[in-house]
Design a protein around this motif. Structure first.
Motif, PDB file in Angstrom:
ATOM      1  N   THR A   3       6.520   3.591 -14.499  1.00 11.57           N
ATOM      2  CA  THR A   3       5.753   2.937 -13.453  1.00 11.57           C
ATOM      3  C   THR A   3       4.284   3.038 -13.841  1.00 11.57           C
ATOM      4  O   THR A   3       3.840   4.085 -14.320  1.00 11.57           O
ATOM      5  CB  THR A   3       5.975   3.633 -12.093  1.00 11.57           C
ATOM      6  OG1 THR A   3       7.321   3.443 -11.687  1.00 11.57           O
ATOM      7  CG2 THR A   3       5.053   3.071 -11.028  1.00 11.57           C
ATOM      8  N   VAL A   4       3.547   1.983 -13.624  1.00  8.56           N
ATOM      9  CA  VAL A   4       2.103   2.003 -13.875  1.00  8.56           C
ATOM     10  C   VAL A   4       1.394   2.148 -12.536  1.00  8.56           C
ATOM     11  O   VAL A   4       1.680   1.410 -11.594  1.00  8.56           O
ATOM     12  CB  VAL A   4       1.640   0.721 -14.594  1.00  8.56           C
ATOM     13  CG1 VAL A   4       0.126   0.719 -14.761  1.00  8.56           C
ATOM     14  CG2 VAL A   4       2.316   0.594 -15.951  1.00  8.56           C
ATOM     15  N   VAL A   6      -2.308   1.905 -10.877  1.00  7.29           N
ATOM     16  CA  VAL A   6      -3.643   1.382 -11.178  1.00  7.29           C
ATOM     17  C   VAL A   6      -4.563   1.651  -9.994  1.00  7.29           C
ATOM     18  O   VAL A   6      -4.344   1.138  -8.904  1.00  7.29           O
ATOM     19  CB  VAL A   6      -3.615  -0.137 -11.471  1.00  7.29           C
ATOM     20  CG1 VAL A   6      -5.016  -0.618 -11.866  1.00  7.29           C
ATOM     21  CG2 VAL A   6      -2.609  -0.473 -12.556  1.00  7.29           C
ATOM     22  N   LEU A  19      -3.793  -5.642 -15.306  1.00 12.86           N
ATOM     23  CA  LEU A  19      -2.410  -6.113 -15.118  1.00 12.86           C
ATOM     24  C   LEU A  19      -1.999  -7.105 -16.201  1.00 12.86           C
ATOM     25  O   LEU A  19      -0.861  -7.063 -16.684  1.00 12.86           O
ATOM     26  CB  LEU A  19      -2.246  -6.733 -13.736  1.00 12.86           C
ATOM     27  CG  LEU A  19      -2.332  -5.768 -12.555  1.00 12.86           C
ATOM     28  CD1 LEU A  19      -2.301  -6.531 -11.241  1.00 12.86           C
ATOM     29  CD2 LEU A  19      -1.213  -4.737 -12.608  1.00 12.86           C
ATOM     30  N   LEU A  22      -0.714  -5.577 -19.310  1.00  9.75           N
ATOM     31  CA  LEU A  22       0.588  -4.908 -19.207  1.00  9.75           C
ATOM     32  C   LEU A  22       1.772  -5.846 -19.398  1.00  9.75           C
ATOM     33  O   LEU A  22       2.905  -5.389 -19.541  1.00  9.75           O
ATOM     34  CB  LEU A  22       0.707  -4.225 -17.837  1.00  9.75           C
ATOM     35  CG  LEU A  22      -0.351  -3.166 -17.530  1.00  9.75           C
ATOM     36  CD1 LEU A  22      -0.181  -2.665 -16.107  1.00  9.75           C
ATOM     37  CD2 LEU A  22      -0.291  -2.039 -18.536  1.00  9.75           C
ATOM     38  N   VAL A  31       7.590  -1.130 -18.998  1.00  7.32           N
ATOM     39  CA  VAL A  31       7.065  -1.067 -17.631  1.00  7.32           C
ATOM     40  C   VAL A  31       8.069  -1.699 -16.674  1.00  7.32           C
ATOM     41  O   VAL A  31       8.427  -2.864 -16.833  1.00  7.32           O
ATOM     42  CB  VAL A  31       5.693  -1.765 -17.527  1.00  7.32           C
ATOM     43  CG1 VAL A  31       5.236  -1.849 -16.080  1.00  7.32           C
ATOM     44  CG2 VAL A  31       4.655  -1.026 -18.369  1.00  7.32           C
ATOM     45  N   ASP A  33       7.734  -1.193 -13.031  1.00  5.56           N
ATOM     46  CA  ASP A  33       7.075  -1.548 -11.783  1.00  5.56           C
ATOM     47  C   ASP A  33       5.639  -1.049 -11.822  1.00  5.56           C
ATOM     48  O   ASP A  33       5.247  -0.321 -12.727  1.00  5.56           O
ATOM     49  CB  ASP A  33       7.824  -0.995 -10.568  1.00  5.56           C
ATOM     50  CG  ASP A  33       7.877   0.517 -10.523  1.00  5.56           C
ATOM     51  OD1 ASP A  33       8.327   1.128 -11.514  1.00  5.56           O
ATOM     52  OD2 ASP A  33       7.495   1.102  -9.495  1.00  5.56           O
ATOM     53  N   ALA A  34       4.874  -1.499 -10.823  1.00  2.00           N
ATOM     54  CA  ALA A  34       3.466  -1.117 -10.743  1.00  2.00           C
ATOM     55  C   ALA A  34       3.103  -0.793  -9.303  1.00  2.00           C
ATOM     56  O   ALA A  34       3.634  -1.384  -8.364  1.00  2.00           O
ATOM     57  CB  ALA A  34       2.576  -2.244 -11.266  1.00  2.00           C
ATOM     58  N   ALA A  54       3.928  -6.039  -7.392  1.00  3.31           N
ATOM     59  CA  ALA A  54       3.512  -4.637  -7.337  1.00  3.31           C
ATOM     60  C   ALA A  54       3.464  -4.170  -5.885  1.00  3.31           C
ATOM     61  O   ALA A  54       3.447  -4.965  -4.957  1.00  3.31           O
ATOM     62  CB  ALA A  54       2.141  -4.467  -7.984  1.00  3.31           C
TER      63      ALA A  54
END
Length: 163
Positions: A3-4, A6, A19, A22, A31, A33-34, A54
């Motif tokens: 998971t990212v 930010v 984004l 990515l 990746v 999910d964010a 996201a």
């Protein structure tokens, strides 16, 4: 998969720059999910989050822990808006995640630094989680104490527009 997270401090343009960097990692399956972390509700950020699938989380000072609670994966890549991972990062992070245990739960991407003050800050910085770190969820939740950060053979830079 990771998971990212930010943290947004420079606004939707800086978020969009991060984004977009990515997208290759999503296509490569790294990746999953964010989570976007904002200090206050923002309709524009909500629109961006919705557009990319996201989750938007309102958290004090962009708390990584609040983001970890919303994450779907155990390994979390922490980024600040305007951060751009450089070539080769996907392979490096994928290998680290595949081979590491939670107690090795903090890895740090190299950051290009300019100026003596920034170089010293990078050299003597504490091992707390910061933008450019890959961290296991259990480390953020203080369930496991991480060892010294592992230096990854991957680089992250700031988009020069967002300093």
């Amino acid at each position: 998969m990771i998971t990212v997270l930010v943290r947004v401090t420079h606004g939707p343009e800086a978020l969009a720059a991060t984004l977009s960097a990515l997208v290759p990692a999503v296509a490569a399956g790294l990746v999953g999910d964010a989570v976007i972390l904002a200090e206050k509700p923002d309709d524009t950020l909500a629109t961006v989050a919705d557009a990319v699938g996201a989750t938007l989380v309102v958290a004090p000072k962009g708390s990584w822990l609040e983001g970890a609670k919303a994450a779907r994966r155990d390994w979390l890549l922490c980024l600040d808006d305007g951060d751009i991972p450089q070539e080769g990062w996907i392979r490096v992070l994928d290998r680290f995640v595949a081979l590491s245990r939670p107690d090795q739960g903090l890895a740090r991407m190299r950051r290009q630094r300019t100026g003596l003050a920034n170089a010293l800050r990078g050299l003597f910085a504490r091992s707390s989680v910061r933008g450019g770190d890959l961290v296991h969820r259990r480390v953020l939740a203080n369930e496991v104490r991480a060892r010294m950060p592992v230096r990854l053979a991957a680089t992250i830079e700031r988009d020069p527009v967002f300093g």
